[in-house]
Design an enzyme around this catalytic site. Structure first.
Site: not given
Lengths: 306, 136
Positions: A51-52, A80, A101, A129
């Site tokens: 969703r986000t 890496k 995120r 959030h």
């Protein structure tokens, strides 16, 4: 240049302004479909999200902008061993704004310290959030018509559930709000959140282990998922995951104008039989997310509709 | 118990009883070649018991660290056997690279060369700048 790491980075007035813009976008989408022309959003998702990430990408595309990025850390240089600071220093040369995120708490703050463009925290571990909170606030404004004088029940994982912490912080700024905290002992709200945003502000609250006992007092029931990814011990997760399941029978105990919210995804904490109840507004909530993110992107880029 | 007076150096006084050895190590005093006295559980009218550290050398010390480990400690600066300055140490507003965050989900556990920063909250607790976990 502004970054949005925590919902408290926005004043109450700025939140109102974002809600007004989101409402205008909902009413007149055509006015906004070119405002971010030639602008690029980088979506740096070091942790899976549906969703986000799609909501951010849809928001930028709906504003006429473009999108680049990655959707898990395995397809970025972090695999890496590259640091967040270096990744962001590079990406901020390729994009005009970043939505990030990360599973580690505080990663977006680190990003903001090294970025030449605005950074939006799209979720950092169990921490913040803010765009979920903006989505929640727009939903409350649409469904209840006000933020003041509401009794908000928060149910499920109040310990690791970042939308819960951010929503409490945001709602604690409005008069007459009461909180009902519904959770098992192991998933109680962290004491510092309770102290700083409820007790210190003199806000009325109560705690309950039973949803049935309190559901009849609520204007809003905010359900949360017990998140497997936040547990180090699978036994604890299995023991707690089914503590609260909202069913049509439980909904009979609720007020006729109570609304049910959920940041999604759900697992089984809301029975699908509840979906047809008009008080269930979690899918409308997800829909609003795109518009409030459009408003936020516009604000941080300093662009306006003609 | 008699401890010789200092000629050039400093005395950290009013240390919370029991914390002097920890502070001694944190300040790196165990690496000094000069005379250092750590006195524990000294009777004090104000504190009941206190610890004292005496250092017979004019070195720079980290006052923030003293303020964090022992709020309300004092540092008496001695020159040629005379007290020339008395610093009252308040708890610092911010700690940089003094303590580390214990939260396994904090970005400081993986990010290279990041400063470990703690900020004092209005309630007097120190919280990690990044994840807001309370310092132990």
């Amino acid at each position: 240049m502004r970054h949005i790491i925590n919902i408290l980075d926005l004043s109450v007035e700025e939140i109102e302004e974002l809600m007004d813009t989101a409402d205008d976008i909902l009413a007149n989408p055509g006015r906004y479909n070119e405002v971010c022309r030639h602008k690029i959003l980088a979506t740096l998702f070091f942790e899976p999200s549906t969703r986000t990430r799609l909501s951010f990408e849809s928001a930028m595309l709906s504003l006429g902008g473009q999108v680049l990025g990655f959707s898990d850390s395995g397809s970025s240089s972090s695999a890496k061993g590259e640091s967040v600071a270096d990744t962001v220093a590079i990406v901020s040369g390729y994009a005009d704004i970043i939505a990030m995120r990360h599973p580690k708490e505080g990663a977006p703050l680190v990003a903001s310290m090294h970025s030449r463009v605005p950074v939006i925290n799209a979720g950092d571990g169990g921490h913040y959030h803010p765009t979920q909170t903006l989505t929640d606030l727009l939903t409350i404004r649409h469904e209840k018509g006000r933020f003041e004088n509401l009794t908000v029940g928060l149910c499920g994982d109040l310990k690791f559930g970042r939308p819960v912490h951010s929503l409490i912080e945001a709602m604690s700024r409005y008069a007459g709000v009461k909180f009902v905290l519904i959770s098992p002992e192991e998933l109680k709200l962290p004491s510092f959140v309770k102290q700083e945003f409820i007790k210190d502000k003199g806000i009325e609250y109560r705690q309950s282990r039973s949803l049935d006992d309190v559901i009849g007092d609520l204007d809003i029931l905010y359900m949360t998922r017990v998140q497997k990814e936040r547990f180090f011990n699978e036994e604890d997760y299995l023991r707690l995951k089914d503590t609260y399941i909202l069913t049509p029978e439980k909904m009979k105990l609720a007020r006729p104008d109570m609304i049910v919210m959920h940041p999604l995804p759900r697992v089984n904490e809301i029975s699908t039989a509840v979906d047809d109840d008009p008080r269930a507004c979690y899918f409308r909530q997800a829909y609003y997310g795109r518009f409030v993110r459009m408003a936020l992107i516009m604000k941080l880029l300093g662009v306006h509709a003609e | 118990m008699n401890i010789d007076s200092i000629k050039n150096g400093f005395v950290i006084d009013h240390i919370t009883a029991g914390r002097a050895m920890q502070l001694y190590r944190m300040l790196g005093l165990d690496c000094l070649q000069c005379c250092v006295a750590v006195i524990q559980n000294v009777p004090s009218a104000k504190m009941g018991k206190k610890d004292i550290i005496k250092v017979d050398s004019s070195i720079d010390i980290n006052l923030e660290l003293i303020g964090f480990f022992s709020p309300n400690a004092t540092v008496n600066v001695i020159r040629e056997g005379r007290l020339i300055d008395k610093k009252h140490i308040d708890p610092p507003e911010r700690l940089e690279n003094i303590i580390r965050c214990k939260n396994p989900r904090c970005i400081t556990t993986t990010e290279q060369e990041i400063k470990h920063i703690f900020v004092r909250s209005h309630s007097g607790e120190y919280r990690c700048l990044y994840c807001e976990t309370r310092a132990n």
